[in-house]
Write an enzyme that holds these catalytic residues in place. Structure first.
Site, PDB file in Angstrom:
ATOM      1  CE  LYS A  83      -0.681   0.209   5.022  1.00 52.64           C
ATOM      2  NZ  LYS A  83       0.075   1.455   5.225  1.00 52.64           N
ATOM      3  CB  THR A  84       3.941   2.282   1.823  1.00 45.73           C
ATOM      4  OG1 THR A  84       3.356   2.020   3.104  1.00 45.73           O
ATOM      5  CG2 THR A  84       4.792   3.538   1.910  1.00 45.73           C
ATOM      6  NE  ARG A 136       1.219  -7.760  11.130  1.00 47.32           N
ATOM      7  CZ  ARG A 136       0.989  -6.948  10.108  1.00 47.32           C
ATOM      8  NH1 ARG A 136       1.861  -5.999   9.820  1.00 47.32           N
ATOM      9  NH2 ARG A 136      -0.075  -7.082   9.345  1.00 47.32           N
ATOM     10  CD  GLN A 141      -3.523  -5.035   8.349  1.00 51.68           C
ATOM     11  OE1 GLN A 141      -2.526  -4.904   9.062  1.00 51.68           O
ATOM     12  NE2 GLN A 141      -3.476  -4.867   7.030  1.00 51.68           N
ATOM     13  CG  ASP A 172      -0.937   4.757   5.190  1.00 51.33           C
ATOM     14  OD1 ASP A 172      -1.647   3.824   4.761  1.00 51.33           O
ATOM     15  OD2 ASP A 172       0.253   4.600   5.526  1.00 51.33           O
ATOM     16  CD  GLU A 173      -2.130   1.506   8.389  1.00 45.54           C
ATOM     17  OE1 GLU A 173      -3.209   0.874   8.369  1.00 45.54           O
ATOM     18  OE2 GLU A 173      -1.016   0.966   8.284  1.00 45.54           O
TER      19      GLU A 173
END
Length: 760
Positions: free
Chosen positions: A31-32, A599, A248, A217-218
């Site tokens: 995504k980044t 993770r 998330q 973002d997020e």
């Protein structure tokens, strides 16, 4: 910049430049990367960088995004505003906060400062802290501000019972105290920015015109105040691009509202929706497990992670007898991975609550495994560092009574609590700041106390002058020297190692000041203090290859490791007991499990204990419901030698509706589980391949001591697997020496040692 470097869905997101865009980005889906290419593409299409705003949740994420954009688009990208919600709002307030009655040199209060204010108010109101804990008050204050409520509105919403009325009264006093100190807390940064926008429409119009393209973002982690901030900024342009993953969303307990992302298409019916589902982090088995777990949540947007990489290893599931056996197994696996070449820094142990870390820490320490607990005391929260910051904040903002109260007698200068109380009462009677009272103390002070206060005031007055004359680093060093902040610890170095550590921390603080001075365009004290105040816990994680990382699952979001251990996978712990009563809470717990699973890059291990001592109580917990949501085909079960019941999971509980069936407790030399069918059976250990009979004390004299020899592998009831180093003596005097990977070498009387011999 080459958009061909993106996968098809990433490219669609980077090319869609106008209108509302929702990018549903699964864990590890890049995504980044997608967001940075989109910003670079805007620049390539002629959009000036100063018209672009990108909002993140950590300074670390903002730095990473800026660096990536500059690599793609060049130095011109530097004019874009890229930062956290709080840093951007702070920047806006620094320019125009005077319009809502504050001065520009406002102080930002952190959690410790908040607690000091609240405790002071409770004392003044004669309210017992046990009846109304300060942390519950600060939580209520934060909740009200995140929902953009005044104290009166909060009271109406919460209900006007006696306790809430007291919280409301403290809220009012808290706001009055902060206003008098020209201070804002963290939540105020957003709330006051919104107040500025609404009370002064020209300010809002300026930023609406400036920021034609806004990125968040997020987005699943935004609260109501952040949601309104973004809505106001993009009301005219409607060029809003949000990136997030509802799967998330794990911060509901601190105000995050997953509805912001779930209802995005209701807010913007013309939104363009893109799903990023290709994962670049984890193996297929790990992703399969994550997909299977999260699919049990009803309130989510459908997506399924996939990867072009191979299946990878199966997930290890370990059933331990108790928490120490669980910790020993984790330590043993870490040691094994390290011997196979994996660095400690690529391993992480995750748990639901900090209380679970104690036994894990003790075990890693005994095993000689270096570790670091993430979420401990931040560098800037250490006492000696907070003392320096209090001096600097007071110099920048003399109205800051909290900072002055902290350091007026640090180092000790004969200004005791009674003197401080007298100064505070004098200040309140005369409606002045505490600093003003210090500068002109009342005649009622005793001669010794008055002399000490006047000496302190003279030093501070001199420092206020020097602030305007010296470069930042030289000035901070002068504050440290004049105040005697290092000298106080140098007096007792021989008998106090902690003092040496504090001196080293102060010197490291000077390194931070010097680095800021070298890298920042704004080299003022205010800018430095603002930078420190906006550093979040996530920005403090150290990327060291020499330590195993230990942290809560909440802290792990956004991070990744080659090997991840999820410990304490038990009902009542994870998911928490409270969540089992409420479906919404259970779904957030499941999202937290999904975050933990994703993770892991290469290896994922889960463990649970049948018996656990926690909070000074022995608990007997069933395995977590999240374990049974993982298909059996993805799991490799392992069992602990002293478990009251052998490995859980599917062998005994079934792959779909886990049904607890009792397993006989097996000792050493009487019963063991039969692994071929997944069911426990009472059998002679001599019949089990790889296991030879040990003995019980009543049979000891009849046992041939030659049964054990150096190099044999054994299993001990408490210490787990070990290797025999030597056997000495005979009969009742026979002794056996065993080396355990975690607990080191132990010597036992052979006649009573609870061990069995095993073959590797």
């Amino acid at each position: 910049m080459n958009l061909n470097e993106l996968n098809p869905m990433q490219r669609k997101a980077a090319e869609r430049l106008e209108g509302p865009v929702l990018i549903l980005a699964g864990a590890g889906s890049g995504k980044t990367r997608t967001l940075t290419y989109r910003v670079a593409n805007l620049l390539e299409h002629g959009v000036p960088a100063w018209r672009i705003l990108a909002l993140t949740f950590t300074n670390k994420a903002a730095r990473e995004m800026r660096e990536r954009i500059e690599r793609l688009a060049g130095a011109d990208a530097g004019d874009a505003w890229i930062g956290t919600f709080h840093s951007v709002c702070c920047r806006i307030l620094r320019r125009d906060i005077e319009k809502i009655g504050y001065e520009r040199n406002f102080t930002i209060y952190d959690e410790d400062d908040q607690q000091r204010v609240i405790k002071g108010l409770l004392k003044e109101m004669d309210i017992d802290e046990k009846a109304l804990p300060p942390r519950s008050v600060s939580a209520a204050i934060s909740d009200a501000k995140n929902r953009l409520m005044s104290p009166d509105e909060w009271l109406k919403s919460a209900g006007g019972d006696y306790r809430n009325q007291k919280v409301h009264d403290v809220m009012l006093g808290y706001e009055k105290r902060l206003r008098a100190a020209n201070a804002l807390d963290f939540d105020d940064l957003l709330m006051k920015a919104l107040q500025l926008f609404l009370d002064h429409p020209p300010v809002l119009e300026y930023y609406q015109q400036r920021f034609q393209y806004v990125h968040v973002d997020e987005y699943q982690d935004t609260n109501y105040a952040q949601y309104q901030f973004v809505r106001l900024l993009t009301r005219e342009s409607r060029n809003l691009c949000v990136v997030g993953d509802d799967d998330q969303s794990i911060y509901g307990w601190r105000g995050a509202d997953t509805r912001n992302i779930l209802d995005f298409e209701k807010d913007y019916p013309d939104a363009y929706v893109i799903k990023l589902e290709q994962n670049y982090r984890s193996t297929a088995n790990i992703l399969d497990a994550a997909n299977q777990i999260i699919a049990h949540n009803a309130g989510r947007k459908e997506k399924e992670l996939w990867t072009e990489d191979g299946e990878g290893e199966k997930i290890s599931l370990y059933s331990a007898g108790d928490e120490r056996e669980e910790a020993a197994w984790i330590a043993g696996r870490i040691g094994q991975m390290r011997r196979q070449g994996m660095q400690y820094g690529q391993m992480a142990i995750l748990y639901r609550m900090h209380a679970l870390s104690r036994v894990l820490e003790e075990t890693l320490m005994r095993a000689g495994i270096p570790y670091r607990v993430y979420g401990g005391t931040r560098f800037y929260d250490r006492r000696e560092i907070r003392d320096i910051l209090a001096y600097l904040r007071l110099i920048e903002n003399p109205a800051d009574d909290i900072s002055l109260g902290r350091i007026i007698n640090v180092p000790k200068r004969a200004i005791g609590d009674s003197t401080v109380d007298a100064l505070q009462q004098f200040a309140r009677r005369n409606d002045m700041s505490l600093y003003a009272a210090v500068a002109a103390p009342p005649d009622t002070l005793g001669s010794r106390a008055r002399k000490s206060v006047e000496s302190f005031a003279a030093m501070m007055a001199q420092l206020l002058i020097m602030k305007e004359m010296l470069p930042l680093s030289q000035f901070v060093q002068k504050v440290i020297d004049d105040a005697g902040l290092i000298a106080q610890y140098e007096k007792d170095l021989n008998n106090n190692e902690e003092n040496q550590t504090r001196i080293e921390n102060i010197r490291e603080f000077m390194s931070a000041v010097t680095e800021f001075e070298q890298k920042s365009e704004d080299k003022t004290l205010f800018a430095f203090l603002e930078n420190v105040a906006l550093v979040t816990e996530l920005d403090n994680q150290e990327n060291t290859p020499n330590f195993v990382t230990m942290m809560t699952l909440h802290s792990a979001k956004g991070l990744e490791y080659d090997a991840v251990f999820m410990s304490g996978m038990e009902e009542g712990i994870f998911p928490s007991a409270r969540s089992l009563q409420e479906e919404n809470r259970l779904e957030e717990e499941r999202r937290l499990c999904y975050v933990g699973v994703t993770r892991a890059r290469k290896q994922l291990s889960m463990s649970f204990a049948r018996r656990r001592m926690l909070f000074n109580q022995t608990q007997f917990n069933a395995p977590s419901c999240f374990i049974r949501e993982i298909p059996k085909r993805l799991v490799r079960e392992e069992w602990g030698g002293s478990a009251p019941q052998a490995a859980g999971g599917w062998g005994s509980y079934g792959g779909t509706g886990m049904r607890a069936q009792p397993r006989p407790q097996y000792g050493f030399g009487d019963t063991v589980p039969q692994r071929s069918t997944g069911k426990a059976a009472v059998r002679n250990p001599l019949e089990i391949p790889g296991v030879q009979r040990g003995f019980v004390a009543s049979q000891a004299r009849n046992i041939n001591i030659q049964l054990f020899k150096a190099g044999d592998h054994v299993m001990h009831r408490k210490f787990g697997k070990g290797t025999v180093r030597q056997v000495t003596g005979s009969g009742d005097n026979a002794r056996i020496s065993i080396v355990f990977p975690v607990f080191g070498e132990k010597v036992f009387a052979l006649s009573i040692a609870p061990i069995i011999k095993v073959e590797e």
